[in-house]
Design an enzyme around this catalytic site. Structure first.
Site: not given
Lengths: 95, 492
Positions: B78, B156, B180
């Protein structure tokens, strides 16, 4: 609690985010929507309840008070938008 | 072996160790899959050279008989994790051009364990969002599709979810502040675990809300989650909230035996207007755990309803403080200044240009709730409510509950661009997951069914603090009975 345009402008100033005056009415509406949602918390009886400081019961660790890191001026300045002579450069602060 | 990118971590690991495949071959398969998946917009910074170098090194280690847990396994990282010399923007314009001079502890742990980095993954800006629509890179897209619409992979960690579900990588890192990892995992039909607060070091992970942020793996199976979570966890002196506890062998704890375990079903999670499909999924999951020998117990977590509003005080408050560092001085974007502009104008213009609308909104809300006169009414009250939310969980665990079963999300994935202008509506996506962050507990999303259109739906299990092994084992039993094997049909 209702936020008007002047409060919205004050918050933007405190947050150091430039908001054009024509954006302020919409911003105040968004704040009021979110704060309206948060307002539910006033229903909760929190008398005698301690505010949480740490989610897991732990004592912060201590270590020897010695220098463990440093001398990385070049690495630290690498990402600066404006670095000169080993310093971060910013617009004039003092007249 | 065909389609190597479709393997999970455990299968690939076993094939590598057996000498049936090399890490270079696995890595090349993933790199080609990534090249063909531009439409998903999952990988936003590609690192094929690093990947090939790491893969060759991993093959040498395997040959030498030194193959740690993640050795040779290609994964995505990420964009929130700082990776040395590789763009790490947290999905924000304000970090454009930022090249970290250091490696986050979690990514370093993964590299030490032999993992191969394919690139950086799309995400909502500063992890603030539930649909990956606040990213400076544009939307990440869900590989699942049921009509002409493009669906959100959630957020997210939307890029991570999309990439794993579309087999662009074997697994990916995510982070979870209010859901998330778990919400996007549920939206794409994969597994995602957020460990207990303090399990994974936050050092080098761009901070959103420090008292809530935790990293975790997003994987194709519960076994893979166990393998990767163990590699990510460590005690780290560079994060003062990192737990100095031994990390167990999570994979070894996957027996599938949950006989006699007490599973709590919290009545407060039965929300008004909950879709029938979610209700049915939850009932099915309950039946599966009962069938596996667990005892089902109705429980109450009375302050559930207040978790989301308390979160929307605490998370923005911490974000406003954490994001104060983006000032155009030390790294990232600096606005072009006009004649006569001083340092205050520089800050204000830089932050107005560098932050997107949702980030600006949360920073300002955080500033407001921390400002003089409101600190007690909002921030301190929210922290008191947080104490009560945590106590709800402590009470049920004290009654002998081992894990809690809930839906992971209030709906299946929705269409990109379908959300209304009301920010609060988007916040409701995290209604089932946010309590877990507020209480610092481990939570895992497991794919458990499909809606009428065929979109994946997930269930969440919540465990006792530090007992990720036990939680993973319960999830393993659920996974076995749910038998979710559906994959998105390739359209990209």
């Amino acid at each position: 609690m209702s936020i008007d345009e002047s409060t919205a402008a004050r918050v933007a100033k405190l947050a150091r985010i430039k908001v054009e005056p024509e954006r302020l009415p919409a911003l105040a509406v968004e704040f009021n929507t979110i704060l309206g949602f948060i307002e539910q918390l006033s229903e909760v009886d929190v008398d005698g309840v301690e505010p949480m400081t740490s989610v897991t019961p732990q004592r912060l660790k201590r270590r020897e008070d010695i220098v463990t890191d440093g001398s990385q001026q070049e690495a630290i300045l690498t990402n600066a938008p404006d670095a000169r002579e080993g310093f971060f450069a910013v617009p004039k602060v003092v007249e | 072996m065909g389609d190597l990118n479709k393997l999970g971590l455990a299968e690939a690991r076993d094939a590598l160790r057996a000498g049936d495949v090399t890490s270079v071959e696995l890595t090349d398969a993933c790199l080609s899959a990534i090249d063909g998946a531009g439409a998903l917009n999952a990988f936003v910074h590609h690192t094929p050279e690093i990947a090939r170098t790491q893969a060759a090194a991993a093959d040498a280690r395997i040959k030498a008989g030194d193959a740690p847990a993640m050795c040779g396994l290609p994964i995505g990282i990420k964009d929130l994790f700082c990776t040395k010399g590789v763009p790490s923007q947290a999905g924000s314009r304000i970090l454009e051009g930022f090249l970290p001079q250091y490696e986050s502890t979690v990514s370093q742990n993964l590299f030490d364990s032999g993992a191969v980095m394919l690139g950086k993954l799309n995400m909502d800006e500063f992890a603030m969002g539930s649909s990956n629509e606040t990213s400076v890179y544009g939307n990440a897209v869900n590989p699942w599709k049921v009509d002409s619409r493009q669906l959100t992979p959630g957020g997210s960690s939307g890029g991570s979810a999309s990439a794993v579900a579309a087999d662009l990588c074997l697994a990916a890192t995510g982070t979870d502040t209010g859901g998330s990892i778990r919400q996007p995992a549920a939206f794409v039909g994969i597994t995602g675990i957020k460990p207990t607060y303090g399990r994974c070091s936050r050092w080098g992970v761009v901070a959103f809300a420090s008292s809530l942020d935790q990293a975790g793996p997003m994987t194709k199976s519960v076994r893979d989650a166990a393998i990767m979570l163990e590699a990510m966890c460590s005690h780290d002196p560079k994060d003062s909230t990192s737990a100095d506890l031994p990390v167990p062998n999570f994979e070894a704890m996957l027996t599938g035996d949950i006989k006699g375990k007490k599973i709590g079903i919290p009545k407060e999670y039965r929300m008004d207007g909950m879709p029938d499909e979610i209700e049915a999924l939850w009932a099915n999951g309950t039946a599966m755990l009962r069938d596996a020998g667990a005892e089902i117990v109705d429980i109450s977590l009375p302050h559930t309803k207040y978790a989301l509003p308390a979160y929307y005080v605490i998370a923005p408050a911490e974000a406003s403080s954490n994001l104060a560092r983006y000032d155009g001085v030390r790294y990232g974007h600096r606005a072009r200044l006009d004649q006569g502009d001083g340092i205050t104008e520089m800050y204000e213009k830089t932050r107005a240009e560098g932050f997107g609308a949702e980030v600006q909104r949360r920073v300002m809300i955080g500033t407001y709730v921390l400002s003089a006169g409101f600190y007690d009414a909002y921030y301190n009250r929210a922290r008191r409510v947080r104490t009560l939310i945590k106590k709800d969980f402590e009470d049920v665990f004290a009654q002998g509950i081992d894990a809690i079963l809930t839906p992971a999300t209030p709906s299946a994935a929705f269409g990109l661009g379908e959300a209304s202008d009301d920010p609060v509506e988007m916040y409701l996506n995290d209604v089932f997951t946010v309590t877990v962050n507020m209480a610092g507990l481990p939570g895992i999303a497991v794919p458990a069914g499909q809606d009428a259109q065929g979109l994946p739906l997930g269930l969440q299990l919540i465990g006792r603090p530090w007992e990720e092994g036990d939680l993973l084992n319960t999830a393993y039993a659920l996974e076995a009975r749910a038998g979710f094997v559906a994959k998105p049909e390739k359209w990209w």
